[in-house]
Design an enzyme around this catalytic site. Structure first.
Site, PDB file in Angstrom:
ATOM      1  N   SER A 109       0.855  -1.193   0.000  1.00 21.04           N
ATOM      2  CA  SER A 109       0.000   0.000   0.000  1.00 21.04           C
ATOM      3  C   SER A 109       0.890   1.242   0.000  1.00 21.04           C
ATOM      4  CB  SER A 109      -0.885   0.032   1.247  1.00 21.04           C
ATOM      5  OG  SER A 109      -1.559   1.273   1.312  1.00 21.04           O
ATOM      6  N   SER A 110       0.402   2.296  -0.642  1.00 18.41           N
ATOM      7  CA  SER A 110       1.225   3.513  -0.795  1.00 18.41           C
ATOM      8  C   SER A 110       1.525   4.167   0.546  1.00 18.41           C
ATOM      9  CB  SER A 110       0.496   4.521  -1.696  1.00 18.41           C
ATOM     10  OG  SER A 110      -0.747   4.880  -1.119  1.00 18.41           O
ATOM     11  N   CYS A 111       0.838   3.754   1.607  1.00 24.39           N
ATOM     12  CA  CYS A 111       1.092   4.384   2.912  1.00 24.39           C
ATOM     13  C   CYS A 111       2.418   3.916   3.508  1.00 24.39           C
ATOM     14  CB  CYS A 111      -0.034   4.092   3.892  1.00 24.39           C
ATOM     15  SG  CYS A 111       0.007   2.408   4.486  1.00 24.39           S
ATOM     16  N   TYR A 138       0.744  -0.293  10.446  1.00 22.34           N
ATOM     17  CA  TYR A 138       0.361  -1.004   9.208  1.00 22.34           C
ATOM     18  C   TYR A 138       1.479  -0.888   8.166  1.00 22.34           C
ATOM     19  CZ  TYR A 138      -2.391  -1.941   4.934  1.00 22.34           C
ATOM     20  OH  TYR A 138      -2.861  -2.443   3.742  1.00 22.34           O
ATOM     21  N   LYS A 142       3.685  -3.862   6.321  1.00 24.97           N
ATOM     22  CA  LYS A 142       3.751  -4.008   4.867  1.00 24.97           C
ATOM     23  C   LYS A 142       5.203  -3.925   4.383  1.00 24.97           C
ATOM     24  CE  LYS A 142      -0.461  -4.712   3.498  1.00 24.97           C
ATOM     25  NZ  LYS A 142      -0.840  -5.889   2.691  1.00 24.97           N
ATOM     26  N   HIS A 181     -12.367   3.629   4.256  1.00 26.53           N
ATOM     27  CA  HIS A 181     -11.563   4.681   3.627  1.00 26.53           C
ATOM     28  C   HIS A 181     -12.487   5.818   3.220  1.00 26.53           C
ATOM     29  CE1 HIS A 181      -8.813   1.155   3.000  1.00 26.53           C
ATOM     30  NE2 HIS A 181      -7.971   2.046   3.454  1.00 26.53           N
TER      31      HIS A 181
HETATM   32  O1  GFB Z   1      -9.013   7.146   3.142  1.00 27.95           O
HETATM   33  P1  GFB Z   1      -8.533   7.525   4.487  1.00 27.95           P
HETATM   34  O2  GFB Z   1      -9.297   6.997   5.667  1.00 27.95           O
HETATM   35  O3  GFB Z   1      -7.031   7.008   4.663  1.00 27.95           O
HETATM   36  O4  GFB Z   1      -8.473   9.134   4.637  1.00 27.95           O
HETATM   37  P2  GFB Z   1      -5.591   7.593   4.290  1.00 27.95           P
HETATM   38  C1  GFB Z   1      -8.033   9.920   3.582  1.00 27.95           C
HETATM   39  C2  GFB Z   1      -8.290  11.399   3.911  1.00 27.95           C
HETATM   40  O5  GFB Z   1      -9.711  11.638   3.837  1.00 27.95           O
HETATM   41  C3  GFB Z   1      -7.882  11.815   5.336  1.00 27.95           C
HETATM   42  C4  GFB Z   1     -10.138  12.371   4.974  1.00 27.95           C
HETATM   43  O6  GFB Z   1      -7.315  13.100   5.249  1.00 27.95           O
HETATM   44  C5  GFB Z   1      -9.212  11.869   6.062  1.00 27.95           C
HETATM   45  O7  GFB Z   1      -9.204  12.791   7.154  1.00 27.95           O
HETATM   46  N1  GFB Z   1     -11.559  12.131   5.232  1.00 27.95           N
HETATM   47  C6  GFB Z   1     -12.526  13.082   5.145  1.00 27.95           C
HETATM   48  C7  GFB Z   1     -12.131  10.968   5.596  1.00 27.95           C
HETATM   49  N2  GFB Z   1     -13.721  12.571   5.496  1.00 27.95           N
HETATM   50  C8  GFB Z   1     -13.508  11.241   5.777  1.00 27.95           C
HETATM   51  C9  GFB Z   1     -14.377  10.184   6.187  1.00 27.95           C
HETATM   52  O8  GFB Z   1     -15.594  10.363   6.379  1.00 27.95           O
HETATM   53  N3  GFB Z   1     -13.812   8.955   6.355  1.00 27.95           N
HETATM   54  C10 GFB Z   1     -12.471   8.734   6.145  1.00 27.95           C
HETATM   55  N4  GFB Z   1     -11.979   7.488   6.300  1.00 27.95           N
HETATM   56  N5  GFB Z   1     -11.587   9.731   5.773  1.00 27.95           N
HETATM   57  C11 GFB Z   1      -4.991   5.087   4.665  1.00 27.95           C
HETATM   58  C12 GFB Z   1      -4.151   4.266   5.603  1.00 27.95           C
HETATM   59  O9  GFB Z   1      -4.661   6.448   4.872  1.00 27.95           O
HETATM   60  O10 GFB Z   1      -4.691   4.797   3.297  1.00 27.95           O
HETATM   61  C13 GFB Z   1      -4.338   2.802   5.320  1.00 27.95           C
HETATM   62  O11 GFB Z   1      -4.516   4.589   6.941  1.00 27.95           O
HETATM   63  C14 GFB Z   1      -4.177   2.501   3.854  1.00 27.95           C
HETATM   64  O12 GFB Z   1      -3.411   2.078   6.060  1.00 27.95           O
HETATM   65  C15 GFB Z   1      -4.977   3.437   2.991  1.00 27.95           C
HETATM   66  O13 GFB Z   1      -2.829   2.604   3.500  1.00 27.95           O
HETATM   67  C16 GFB Z   1      -4.692   3.212   1.522  1.00 27.95           C
HETATM   68  O14 GFB Z   1      -5.444   7.668   2.830  1.00 27.95           O
HETATM   69  O15 GFB Z   1      -5.287   8.827   5.080  1.00 27.95           O
END
Ligand code: GFB
Length: 313
Positions: A109-111, A138, A142, A181
């Site tokens: 994963s890109s993270c 995580y 990875k 996500h």
């Molecule tokens: O997709 P996300 O949960 O994961 O959040 P990451 C991406 C961005 O969207 C963050 C914002 O800046 C969140 O604050 N966001 C806005 C929200 N509203 C929402 C919402 O309602 N729900 C969620 N979930 N986010 C993940 C890693 O990071 O990327 C995982 O934690 C994995 O391990 C994944 O690698 C691909 O992109 O920040």
């Protein structure tokens, strides 16, 4: 290179990425794709996994099973994310080596890349800085799986490598608002706020993310099965990103929501940006086929068709 008659064990065939890979393998005529449900094979059980791989002796293993989730899930359950993923990876990757499996494709994963790194992020940026705190456990898990694959390649000459997708979305996504996500979360939030209730998004809306539809991730994975010498890890993506604010406005328009978008800055932003450099993969001839707009429309259609069964709280 793999033949269409070679046996492939696909771990994680019911998940977001795994189900797309399963469909793509069958669509492209692979005739011997072995899959197991969690009840049939517990990937956390080393003896069961080692025994299964030794008896099945596949030509290739694709590891698309993992403990996954969005920023809030990673922040809330760090031990689950590092512990479960380390166990699953070592069982499958080391078990494949012990069973003399010649090919292994590991989904990363890109993270895993450093929080502060040039954008777009080249493969060489790995370990050049500290991980993003919200998903460091995580990411470390990875990275460990990536290094295990590459070390088996270096020491034993096996074709083990890691595929590095960006933020993935598509059919069979997770729509639980606490663990999902951002893209599926916003689809659900805007739909449930129809016609014009306020929608609360997390963070500032400023971070940038690269989104790839799971069918394109599957296309890249099956494309790479046909390539020789995919060493180390290879970025898979579109090479383009959008801000979370742009994403929210796009999803709002597609869903047909007319209300206000509010931003809860008490929730973390995570990475300022995650856009990957996909020069290496594009140089091999692969391109994504699904635009973000058409991918979101397709994901919304799937959500509408399946939300009753999802038993969403
Ligand atoms: O997709 P996300 O949960 O994961 O959040 P990451 C991406 C961005 O969207 C963050 C914002 O800046 C969140 O604050 N966001 C806005 C929200 N509203 C929402 C919402 O309602 N729900 C969620 N979930 N986010 C993940 C890693 O990071 O990327 C995982 O934690 C994995 O391990 C994944 O690698 C691909 O992109 O920040």
């Amino acid at each position: 290179m793999l033949k269409k008659t070679d046996k492939i064990f696909l771990a994680g065939h019911r998940g977001l990425v795994g189900s797309a890979i399963h469909k793509r393998l069958l669509d492209e005529g692979y005739q011997d794709v072995v899959v197991k449900t969690r009840q049939e094979l517990d990937l956390m059980n080393q003896a069961d996994v080692y025994g299964f791989l030794a008896s099945e002796k596949p030509q290739a293993v694709i590891l698309a099973a993992a403990k996954v989730g969005g920023i809030n899930a990673n922040n809330t359950y760090p031990a689950d994310f590092i512990g479960q993923n380390l166990i699953i990876e070592s069982n499958l990757i080391w078990g494949a080596h012990l069973a003399d499996v010649p090919h292994f494709q590991f989904l990363g994963s890109s993270c895993i890349y450093p929080r502060e790194t040039p954008q777009p992020i080249p493969e060489e940026a790995l370990l050049s800085g500290k991980p993003e705190p919200t998903n460091a456990p995580y990411a470390i898990a990875k990275i460990a799986g990536l290094y295990l694959c590459d070390s088996i390649r270096r020491q034993f000459g096996r074709n083990y490598y890691t595929v590095m997708p960006p933020n993935v979305f598509g059919d069979r996504d997770n729509y639980d608002l606490k663990t999902s996500h951002v893209l599926p979360a916003l689809i659900r939030k805007f739909h449930e706020a129809l016609p014009n209730s306020d929608v609360i998004c997390w963070g500032s809306g400023n971070p940038r993310r690269e989104f790839l539809h799971s069918d394109d991730v599957a296309g890249a994975c099956v494309f790479l099965l046909q390539q020789d010498g995919v060493e180390g890890h290879i970025n898979v993506g579109t090479g383009a990103s959008v801000s979370i604010r742009e994403l929210a406005e796009t999803i709002q328009r597609i869903v047909g929501h007319q209300g206000s978008i509010l931003w809860d800055t008490s929730m973390p932003d995570g990475f300022p940006e995650k856009t990957m450099d996909v020069t290496r993969l594009f140089g091999m001839g692969w391109r994504p086929q699904i635009s973000l707009e058409s991918g979101i429309r397709s994901a919304y259609d799937w959500f509408l068709a399946n939300r009753e069964q999802l038993a969403l709280r």
